[in-house]
Design a protein around this motif. Structure first.
Motif, short mmCIF file in Angstrom:
data_model
loop_
_atom_site.label_atom_id
_atom_site.label_comp_id
_atom_site.label_asym_id
_atom_site.label_seq_id
_atom_site.Cartn_x
_atom_site.Cartn_y
_atom_site.Cartn_z
N ALA A 42 2.28 116.89 84.96
CA ALA A 42 2.18 117.51 83.64
C ALA A 42 1.58 118.90 83.74
N TRP A 43 0.56 119.03 84.58
CA TRP A 43 -0.07 120.35 84.78
C TRP A 43 0.93 121.34 85.39
N VAL A 44 1.69 120.88 86.37
CA VAL A 44 2.69 121.75 87.00
C VAL A 44 3.75 122.17 85.98
N ALA A 45 4.19 121.22 85.16
CA ALA A 45 5.23 121.53 84.17
C ALA A 45 4.77 122.57 83.16
N VAL A 46 3.47 122.53 82.82
CA VAL A 46 2.94 123.46 81.82
C VAL A 46 2.65 124.83 82.43
N THR A 47 2.07 124.83 83.61
CA THR A 47 1.60 126.09 84.21
C THR A 47 2.62 126.75 85.12
N GLN A 48 3.61 125.99 85.59
CA GLN A 48 4.60 126.54 86.51
C GLN A 48 6.01 126.16 86.05
N PRO A 49 6.50 126.85 85.04
CA PRO A 49 7.82 126.50 84.49
C PRO A 49 8.93 126.50 85.53
N GLU A 50 8.78 127.32 86.57
CA GLU A 50 9.84 127.38 87.59
C GLU A 50 9.94 126.09 88.40
N ASN A 51 8.91 125.23 88.32
CA ASN A 51 8.91 123.97 89.07
C ASN A 51 9.21 122.75 88.19
N ARG A 52 9.68 122.98 86.99
CA ARG A 52 9.96 121.85 86.10
C ARG A 52 11.10 120.97 86.62
N VAL A 53 12.02 121.58 87.35
CA VAL A 53 13.10 120.78 87.94
C VAL A 53 12.52 119.79 88.94
N TRP A 54 11.55 120.25 89.74
CA TRP A 54 10.88 119.37 90.70
C TRP A 54 10.19 118.22 89.98
N VAL A 55 9.54 118.51 88.87
CA VAL A 55 8.87 117.47 88.08
C VAL A 55 9.89 116.46 87.56
N ALA A 56 11.01 116.97 87.06
CA ALA A 56 12.04 116.09 86.50
C ALA A 56 12.62 115.16 87.56
N VAL A 57 12.68 115.63 88.80
CA VAL A 57 13.21 114.80 89.89
C VAL A 57 12.16 113.81 90.38
N THR A 58 10.91 114.25 90.47
CA THR A 58 9.85 113.42 91.04
C THR A 58 9.44 112.27 90.13
N LEU A 59 9.43 112.49 88.83
CA LEU A 59 8.97 111.46 87.89
C LEU A 59 9.76 110.17 88.01
N PRO A 60 11.10 110.20 88.00
CA PRO A 60 11.84 108.95 88.17
C PRO A 60 11.59 108.28 89.52
N LEU A 61 11.41 109.09 90.56
CA LEU A 61 11.13 108.52 91.88
C LEU A 61 9.80 107.78 91.89
N MET A 62 8.81 108.34 91.20
CA MET A 62 7.52 107.65 91.10
C MET A 62 7.67 106.33 90.36
N GLY A 63 8.47 106.34 89.30
CA GLY A 63 8.70 105.11 88.56
C GLY A 63 9.36 104.05 89.43
N LEU A 64 10.33 104.47 90.25
CA LEU A 64 10.99 103.53 91.16
C LEU A 64 10.01 102.98 92.19
N TRP A 65 9.12 103.85 92.67
CA TRP A 65 8.13 103.42 93.66
C TRP A 65 7.22 102.34 93.10
N VAL A 66 6.71 102.55 91.90
CA VAL A 66 5.83 101.56 91.28
C VAL A 66 6.59 100.27 91.00
#
Length: 200
Positions: A32-56
């Motif tokens: 969430a911090w990366v998405a707010v402070t580093q807009p250029e990395n929002r694609v990375w956040v969008a990809v990583t979030l589902p992977l974290m959900g799958l991991w859990v």
């Protein structure tokens, strides 16, 4: 044991669940911090979030059962099941995973992969053995469907069952001697001396 499939417990503790939850929350906060402070990395956040959900989901939604009546072992991960049938010639071994767990490894003739059942756990989060009735049920099932080639493992499972039934702890159990630990755990246990001790 009663008829029908028997579930093999995961031997997890409350602290393990707390660790998974805390890790997931910490990663969510970071993303969430990366998405707010580093807009250029929002694609990375969008990809990583589902992977974290799958991991859990993978960690929480998995199970192993064995059927003493049919000799079928079923492993289920996130709703997808894979079965193996115990038959004479099945490779059976007790193997450490290098991180404080002892697993019963099964591979029938012709199978490409092993299926693992957790037998003993000695980690930072839990020290526990499977209960006596389950250990004896596994031993009886192996003896019945796999034949005399499993005699050594069957004996070890029954010795473990007797130890636990008599009030013995996981740490002092017969199978605890088979556990191994990786370099990081060895270093934590006492620097270079600890590493040497675990690599003997």
């Amino acid at each position: 044991m009663t008829g029908g499939p028997v579930r093999v417990p995961e031997l997890r503790s409350r602290s393990w669940y707390r660790w998974v939850t805390a890790t997931f929350v910490a990663v969510l906060v970071m993303m969430a911090w990366v998405a707010v402070t580093q807009p250029e990395n929002r694609v990375w956040v969008a990809v990583t979030l589902p992977l974290m959900g799958l991991w859990v989901t993978f960690l929480v939604r998995r199970s192993v059962t064995f059927d003493p009546g049919t000799g079928v072992v079923t492993r289920t991960v996130v709703g997808v099941s894979r079965e193996l049938r115990l038959v004479p010639g099945t490779e059976v071994a007790l193997v450490p995973n290098g991180a404080g767990a002892l697993l019963l490894a099964l591979r029938p003739p012709g199978a490409r992969r092993r299926t693992y059942l957790l037998i003993l756990s000695m980690t930072d989060y839990v020290e526990a053995s499977q209960p006596p009735e389950l250990l004896r049920g596994l031993a009886d099932t192996l003896e019945r469907f796999c034949g005399p080639a499993t005699r050594a493992v069957v004996r070890q499972l029954r010795e473990q069952a007797d130890h636990v039934a008599g009030g013995g702890t996981a740490r002092t159990s017969p199978l605890a001697a088979l556990l191994t630990y990786g370099v990081l755990r060895a270093a934590k246990a006492g620097g270079a001396g600890g590493i040497v001790g675990h690599l003997d």
